[in-house]
Design a protein around this motif. Structure first.
Motif, PDB file in Angstrom:
ATOM      1  N   VAL A   1     -17.387  20.855 -10.277  1.00 44.33           N
ATOM      2  CA  VAL A   1     -16.390  20.462 -10.832  1.00 44.33           C
ATOM      3  C   VAL A   1     -16.520  20.803 -12.661  1.00 44.33           C
ATOM      4  CG1 VAL A   1     -14.668  18.609 -11.544  1.00 44.33           C
ATOM      5  CG2 VAL A   1     -15.417  18.932  -9.102  1.00 44.33           C
ATOM      6  N   ASP A   2     -17.522  20.250 -13.056  1.00 39.22           N
ATOM      7  CA  ASP A   2     -17.995  20.366 -14.423  1.00 39.22           C
ATOM      8  C   ASP A   2     -17.754  21.790 -14.981  1.00 39.22           C
ATOM      9  OD1 ASP A   2     -18.302  17.560 -14.737  1.00 39.22           O
ATOM     10  OD2 ASP A   2     -20.308  17.722 -14.638  1.00 39.22           O
ATOM     11  N   GLU A   3     -18.270  22.648 -14.010  1.00 41.25           N
ATOM     12  CA  GLU A   3     -18.352  24.067 -14.516  1.00 41.25           C
ATOM     13  C   GLU A   3     -16.659  24.689 -14.313  1.00 41.25           C
ATOM     14  OE1 GLU A   3     -21.308  26.541 -12.397  1.00 41.25           O
ATOM     15  OE2 GLU A   3     -22.812  25.081 -12.999  1.00 41.25           O
ATOM     16  N   VAL A   4     -15.925  23.950 -13.523  1.00 40.29           N
ATOM     17  CA  VAL A   4     -14.552  24.440 -13.462  1.00 40.29           C
ATOM     18  C   VAL A   4     -13.937  24.035 -14.940  1.00 40.29           C
ATOM     19  CG1 VAL A   4     -12.167  24.204 -12.303  1.00 40.29           C
ATOM     20  CG2 VAL A   4     -14.323  24.303 -11.097  1.00 40.29           C
ATOM     21  N   ILE A   5     -14.123  22.855 -15.344  1.00 42.55           N
ATOM     22  CA  ILE A   5     -13.635  22.495 -16.532  1.00 42.55           C
ATOM     23  C   ILE A   5     -14.195  23.233 -17.698  1.00 42.55           C
ATOM     24  CG2 ILE A   5     -13.661  20.566 -18.147  1.00 42.55           C
ATOM     25  CD1 ILE A   5     -13.574  18.746 -15.642  1.00 42.55           C
ATOM     26  N   GLU A   6     -15.511  23.457 -17.519  1.00 46.30           N
ATOM     27  CA  GLU A   6     -15.931  24.180 -18.624  1.00 46.30           C
ATOM     28  C   GLU A   6     -15.257  25.743 -18.772  1.00 46.30           C
ATOM     29  OE1 GLU A   6     -20.440  26.414 -19.414  1.00 46.30           O
ATOM     30  OE2 GLU A   6     -20.248  24.477 -18.597  1.00 46.30           O
ATOM     31  N   TYR A   7     -15.109  26.172 -17.555  1.00 44.98           N
ATOM     32  CA  TYR A   7     -14.590  27.519 -17.658  1.00 44.98           C
ATOM     33  C   TYR A   7     -13.143  27.536 -18.291  1.00 44.98           C
ATOM     34  CZ  TYR A   7     -12.265  31.658 -15.719  1.00 44.98           C
ATOM     35  OH  TYR A   7     -11.545  32.994 -15.440  1.00 44.98           O
ATOM     36  N   PHE A   8     -12.057  26.664 -17.843  1.00 55.04           N
ATOM     37  CA  PHE A   8     -10.881  26.544 -18.462  1.00 55.04           C
ATOM     38  C   PHE A   8     -11.021  26.178 -20.016  1.00 55.04           C
ATOM     39  CE2 PHE A   8      -9.817  26.484 -14.111  1.00 55.04           C
ATOM     40  CZ  PHE A   8      -8.658  27.360 -13.897  1.00 55.04           C
ATOM     41  N   GLU A   9     -12.053  25.214 -20.599  1.00 61.92           N
ATOM     42  CA  GLU A   9     -12.203  25.142 -21.864  1.00 61.92           C
ATOM     43  C   GLU A   9     -12.507  26.464 -22.689  1.00 61.92           C
ATOM     44  OE1 GLU A   9     -15.105  21.945 -21.963  1.00 61.92           O
ATOM     45  OE2 GLU A   9     -13.598  20.454 -21.732  1.00 61.92           O
ATOM     46  N   GLU A  10     -13.666  27.127 -21.953  1.00 64.80           N
ATOM     47  CA  GLU A  10     -13.842  28.286 -22.805  1.00 64.80           C
ATOM     48  C   GLU A  10     -12.786  29.486 -22.852  1.00 64.80           C
ATOM     49  OE1 GLU A  10     -17.460  29.662 -20.787  1.00 64.80           O
ATOM     50  OE2 GLU A  10     -18.658  28.027 -21.778  1.00 64.80           O
ATOM     51  N   ALA A  11     -11.944  29.448 -21.841  1.00 70.06           N
ATOM     52  CA  ALA A  11     -10.820  30.408 -21.805  1.00 70.06           C
ATOM     53  C   ALA A  11      -9.579  29.938 -22.777  1.00 70.06           C
ATOM     54  CB  ALA A  11     -10.048  30.608 -20.433  1.00 70.06           C
TER      55      ALA A  11
ATOM     56  N   ASP B   1      -4.892  24.979 -21.838  1.00 74.86           N
ATOM     57  CA  ASP B   1      -4.754  23.704 -21.943  1.00 74.86           C
ATOM     58  C   ASP B   1      -4.470  23.050 -20.507  1.00 74.86           C
ATOM     59  OD1 ASP B   1      -4.389  21.072 -23.316  1.00 74.86           O
ATOM     60  OD2 ASP B   1      -2.081  21.563 -23.137  1.00 74.86           O
ATOM     61  N   PHE B   2      -5.278  22.087 -20.007  1.00 76.92           N
ATOM     62  CA  PHE B   2      -5.220  21.485 -18.848  1.00 76.92           C
ATOM     63  C   PHE B   2      -5.421  19.852 -18.773  1.00 76.92           C
ATOM     64  CE2 PHE B   2      -9.707  22.678 -19.467  1.00 76.92           C
ATOM     65  CZ  PHE B   2     -10.542  21.621 -19.081  1.00 76.92           C
TER      66      PHE B   2
ATOM     67  N   SER C   1      -7.903  17.353 -17.018  1.00 77.69           N
ATOM     68  CA  SER C   1      -9.004  17.273 -16.312  1.00 77.69           C
ATOM     69  C   SER C   1      -9.003  16.691 -14.959  1.00 77.69           C
ATOM     70  CB  SER C   1      -9.885  16.768 -17.147  1.00 77.69           C
ATOM     71  OG  SER C   1      -9.890  15.463 -17.563  1.00 77.69           O
ATOM     72  N   ASP C   2      -7.954  15.828 -14.824  1.00 77.82           N
ATOM     73  CA  ASP C   2      -7.730  15.109 -13.768  1.00 77.82           C
ATOM     74  C   ASP C   2      -7.054  15.663 -12.593  1.00 77.82           C
ATOM     75  OD1 ASP C   2      -8.781  12.620 -14.779  1.00 77.82           O
ATOM     76  OD2 ASP C   2      -6.829  11.958 -15.361  1.00 77.82           O
ATOM     77  N   SER C   3      -6.237  16.862 -12.994  1.00 80.92           N
ATOM     78  CA  SER C   3      -5.473  17.559 -12.059  1.00 80.92           C
ATOM     79  C   SER C   3      -6.046  19.050 -11.800  1.00 80.92           C
ATOM     80  CB  SER C   3      -4.004  17.440 -12.027  1.00 80.92           C
ATOM     81  OG  SER C   3      -4.011  17.873 -13.335  1.00 80.92           O
ATOM     82  N   ILE C   4      -7.019  19.458 -12.573  1.00 86.27           N
ATOM     83  CA  ILE C   4      -7.346  20.723 -12.572  1.00 86.27           C
ATOM     84  C   ILE C   4      -7.792  21.273 -11.383  1.00 86.27           C
ATOM     85  CG2 ILE C   4      -9.950  20.380 -13.052  1.00 86.27           C
ATOM     86  CD1 ILE C   4      -7.706  23.277 -14.615  1.00 86.27           C
ATOM     87  N   LEU C   5      -8.437  20.719 -10.480  1.00 89.90           N
ATOM     88  CA  LEU C   5      -8.762  21.077  -8.986  1.00 89.90           C
ATOM     89  C   LEU C   5      -7.482  21.475  -8.207  1.00 89.90           C
ATOM     90  CD1 LEU C   5     -11.882  18.994  -8.255  1.00 89.90           C
ATOM     91  CD2 LEU C   5     -11.715  21.250  -9.339  1.00 89.90           C
ATOM     92  N   GLU C   6      -6.339  20.854  -8.859  1.00 91.43           N
ATOM     93  CA  GLU C   6      -4.945  21.262  -7.883  1.00 91.43           C
ATOM     94  C   GLU C   6      -4.379  22.486  -8.403  1.00 91.43           C
ATOM     95  OE1 GLU C   6      -2.800  17.706  -8.432  1.00 91.43           O
ATOM     96  OE2 GLU C   6      -4.242  16.134  -7.656  1.00 91.43           O
ATOM     97  N   ALA C   7      -4.768  23.246  -9.339  1.00 91.60           N
ATOM     98  CA  ALA C   7      -4.305  24.324 -10.206  1.00 91.60           C
ATOM     99  C   ALA C   7      -4.674  25.374  -8.895  1.00 91.60           C
ATOM    100  CB  ALA C   7      -5.062  24.820 -11.246  1.00 91.60           C
ATOM    101  N   SER C   8      -3.579  26.247  -8.820  1.00 90.72           N
ATOM    102  CA  SER C   8      -3.360  27.280  -7.639  1.00 90.72           C
ATOM    103  C   SER C   8      -4.518  28.361  -7.633  1.00 90.72           C
ATOM    104  CB  SER C   8      -1.976  28.046  -7.856  1.00 90.72           C
ATOM    105  OG  SER C   8      -1.960  28.545  -8.953  1.00 90.72           O
TER     106      SER C   8
END
Length: 84
Positions: free
Chosen positions: A46-56, A59-60, A62-69
């Motif tokens: 999950v931390d790497e998912v968050i890091e991916y979106f931060e680097e990109a 704006d997200f 973090s509590d619902s990032i795993l629900e992104a399509s």
């Protein structure tokens, strides 16, 4: 480098309608080609998912990032991120 093993490819084939209205792949070969073309990535936490979106610069929440399509939970601790 892509890490699209059989588990990732099979999961994407079975769950591709999470992101797309119609199937984009019906075989592992088609799935791998599609994922490579859209620069999909496999991350290990999950931390790497968050890091991916931060680097990109996305704006997200973090509590619902795993629900992104575009985030696919492979089910073994890894996540596939597909740019739609």
């Amino acid at each position: 480098m892509h890490d699209f093993d059989d588990d990732v490819l099979d999961f994407f084939i079975e769950n591709q309608k999470q992101l797309f209205p119609e199937d984009v792949a019906s075989s592992r070969e088609e799935a791998e080609a599609f994922l490579e073309d859209c620069c999909a990535v496999v991350v290990d936490s999950v931390d790497e998912v968050i890091e991916y979106f931060e680097e990109a610069g996305v704006d997200f929440d973090s509590d619902s990032i795993l629900e992104a399509s575009e985030v696919f939970d492979i089910g073994d601790g890894r996540f596939l991120i597909v740019e739609g």
